[in-house]
Design a protein around this motif. Sequence first.
Motif, PDB file in Angstrom:
ATOM      1  N   ASN A 116       0.654  -1.103   0.162  1.00 39.54           N
ATOM      2  CA  ASN A 116       0.257   0.015  -0.035  1.00 39.54           C
ATOM      3  C   ASN A 116       0.937   1.342   0.038  1.00 39.54           C
ATOM      4  O   ASN A 116       0.386   2.360  -0.456  1.00 39.54           O
ATOM      5  N   PRO A 120      -1.466   3.279  -2.596  1.00 36.96           N
ATOM      6  CA  PRO A 120      -2.397   3.291  -1.551  1.00 36.96           C
ATOM      7  C   PRO A 120      -3.839   3.608  -2.295  1.00 36.96           C
ATOM      8  O   PRO A 120      -4.818   3.202  -1.603  1.00 36.96           O
ATOM      9  N   VAL A 121      -3.834   4.100  -3.436  1.00 35.10           N
ATOM     10  CA  VAL A 121      -5.300   4.797  -3.959  1.00 35.10           C
ATOM     11  C   VAL A 121      -5.841   3.540  -4.738  1.00 35.10           C
ATOM     12  O   VAL A 121      -7.083   3.404  -4.750  1.00 35.10           O
ATOM     13  N   ALA A 133      -0.147  10.606  -2.611  1.00 30.20           N
ATOM     14  CA  ALA A 133      -0.862   9.739  -1.648  1.00 30.20           C
ATOM     15  C   ALA A 133       0.269   8.771  -0.841  1.00 30.20           C
ATOM     16  O   ALA A 133       0.425   8.689   0.120  1.00 30.20           O
ATOM     17  N   ALA A 134       1.196   8.509  -1.940  1.00 26.34           N
ATOM     18  CA  ALA A 134       1.999   7.263  -1.711  1.00 26.34           C
ATOM     19  C   ALA A 134       3.118   7.897  -0.557  1.00 26.34           C
ATOM     20  O   ALA A 134       3.537   7.217   0.143  1.00 26.34           O
ATOM     21  N   THR A 136       2.641  10.374   1.640  1.00 20.23           N
ATOM     22  CA  THR A 136       2.150  10.316   2.852  1.00 20.23           C
ATOM     23  C   THR A 136       1.720   8.802   3.463  1.00 20.23           C
ATOM     24  O   THR A 136       2.372   8.718   4.598  1.00 20.23           O
ATOM     25  N   ALA A 137       1.496   7.932   2.577  1.00 18.43           N
ATOM     26  CA  ALA A 137       1.206   6.727   3.223  1.00 18.43           C
ATOM     27  C   ALA A 137       2.727   6.016   3.770  1.00 18.43           C
ATOM     28  O   ALA A 137       2.708   5.471   4.591  1.00 18.43           O
TER      29      ALA A 137
ATOM     30  N   ASN B 116      -9.838   0.256   3.287  1.00 15.43           N
ATOM     31  CA  ASN B 116      -9.033   0.934   2.708  1.00 15.43           C
ATOM     32  C   ASN B 116      -9.802   2.343   1.758  1.00 15.43           C
ATOM     33  O   ASN B 116      -9.050   3.105   1.477  1.00 15.43           O
ATOM     34  N   PRO B 120      -7.368   5.212   2.561  1.00 20.29           N
ATOM     35  CA  PRO B 120      -6.400   4.526   1.668  1.00 20.29           C
ATOM     36  C   PRO B 120      -5.080   5.210   2.004  1.00 20.29           C
ATOM     37  O   PRO B 120      -4.108   4.508   2.117  1.00 20.29           O
ATOM     38  N   VAL B 121      -4.885   6.287   2.806  1.00 26.20           N
ATOM     39  CA  VAL B 121      -3.746   6.867   2.850  1.00 26.20           C
ATOM     40  C   VAL B 121      -2.997   6.768   3.941  1.00 26.20           C
ATOM     41  O   VAL B 121      -1.831   6.438   4.432  1.00 26.20           O
ATOM     42  N   ALA B 133      -8.193  11.183  -2.095  1.00 30.22           N
ATOM     43  CA  ALA B 133      -7.798   9.871  -2.397  1.00 30.22           C
ATOM     44  C   ALA B 133      -8.873   8.787  -2.035  1.00 30.22           C
ATOM     45  O   ALA B 133      -8.850   7.772  -2.836  1.00 30.22           O
TER      46      ALA B 133
END
Lengths: 242, 242
Positions: A116, A120-121, A133-134, A136-137, B116, B120-121, B133
Motif C-alpha cells: 500500500n 495506496p489509492v 498519496a504514496a 504520505t502513506a 482502505n 487509503p492513505v 484519495a
Amino acid sequence: MSYDLWYWPGIQGRGEFVRLFMEAADIPYRDRARQSDAQALVEDMEAREKSGGFAPYAPPYLVAKDGEDEIAIAQVAHILAWLTDRHDLGSGGPQTDLHLIQLQLTITDFVAEAHNTHHPVGGGMYYEDQKEAAATAAKGFREERIPKYFDHFETALGVNSGPFCRADGFGHVDTSLFQLVEGLRYAFPNRMAQIESDYPRIFACRDAVAELSGIAAYLQSERRIPFNEDGIFRHYPELDAQ
Amino acid sequence: MSYDLWYWPGIQGRGEFVRLFMEAADIPYRDRARQSDAQALVEDMEAREKSGGFAPYAPPYLVAKDGEDEIAIAQVAHILAWLTDRHDLGSGGPQTDLHLIQLQLTITDFVAEAHNTHHPVGGGMYYEDQKEAAATAAKGFREERIPKYFDHFETALGVNSGPFCRADGFGHVDTSLFQLVEGLRYAFPNRMAQIESDYPRIFACRDAVAELSGIAAYLQSERRIPFNEDGIFRHYPELDAQ
C-alpha cells in the motif's frame, strides 16, 4: 508426492514466502510459471475456476499430487501452515503452533501494508498517478507501522533463547521474517538502517535464516531473482527516510 | 470450557465475524470488552505482551479456558478455523476444509480493501484529510474489486446445491459472507443494489444465514450494535455510486 508452485514468474512477490520455506526445508517443488510463462499461470487458474471445485482467488497456490490424489491450496499463511503440519516442522505444542500461524498472518497484513505504500489509492493504477498519496502513506508506514510490527515480532522472538520463533529450529515465521527484512531493506534502506539496532532479535533471526544450508544455496542460485519495481517491495527513493 | 472474546466495544468491526459464527453455532461466549470497556481490552493486551508468551498483534482474539489450561488465538480466519475444528463444523473432507479456510482468508483481504476505501492513505489519519484519495480508491473498489471478489464467491457457492459453501449446513464462510453483504449494503447501498441480480447465490446465502435461529435471535438482540462511522464499513454517501 510432488509439489507444483504457481506464482507470477517475474517477481519475488508473495510466492517468495512459500519458496523460502520450501528451500529451507529442502522440500522439492516445480516452479510452474517460471518454467513456462505467466500465460500458463493464467490458463491454470482459469481452468480451476471453470472446474467448479477448488479455485484460488490469486496466486501463489500450491498443488500437491500423490498419484491420482490432488490437494490444492492458496493464501501464503495457509500454504505454510499446511506444509508445516505435513512435514512436521511445527513445535508440537498446540498453543505455540497456533501462535506461529497467527504471527504468519500478521506478516501477511504487514506485507499488504508494505504494498500500500506505493499503491495506496489503487492497485490497478500507475504509481506515478498516486505519488503524492504514496508519500504520505509511506511516511506513516516508516514511522509508525514498521516500529509497531517490529516491536511485536521482537517480543515473539524473545520467547525462546533464539535465534528462531520456534525452539527446535527454523519455522515458517522465521523464513518469512527473513524475507520481510530483505524486502524492507530493499525498499527503505535509510529507514531500516536507522532502526536496526532497536531490533537485535529480528536481525539475528534474519542472519540465522540466511545461514541455513538450503537458504544459502537458494540465495546463490538463479531461482532467487532480484527485487524489482513490479513486486511488493519497491525502491522508490522518495518514499524512504531522507 | 469457556470462551472470552476480546474486541473493541463500540464497533462491529472484525470482531463481528467471530461473533456471528459463534451465535450461529450457539457457542456461548463472554464479550469481555463490551462487558466493561475499551480500557479493559488495552490492559489485557498489554498484560499478554508483557507476559512474553502469546500476544495478539490486534483484536479480535479469543481465549478458551478449560480449568487451568488456556488457549488464546487471534486473527479472524484463524479463530474461525480453530472453532470449526473444535466444534466439528467443517466438511470432514480435507480439500474442502482447506478451501473453506482459503475462502475465509480471501474475505479477510476483501475486508481490508473495504477499510482502505475510506482510509487509503493512513489508518491513523482523519477521513477528512484523505477524502480525495478515498474517492478514487472507492471508485476502483466499487467497480473492479467488488465484482472480482463476488465472482469468486459466487463460483464457490455453486459447488453445492446451496445455499451454503458447505454441503451439510452453514459454516464460517457463510456467516462471513452474510456480514460482508450487510457491511457493503450499509457502506455502498447504491452500488449493491446495482449488482445484486448478478450474484443470486451470494444473496441467497446471506438470506439463509439471516434465517438461522441463532442469527435471527442475535440480530434482534442488543448485542448486534448498528454499523457506524468508526468501523470498517462506513457510509459516506460521496464514496458510493451516484
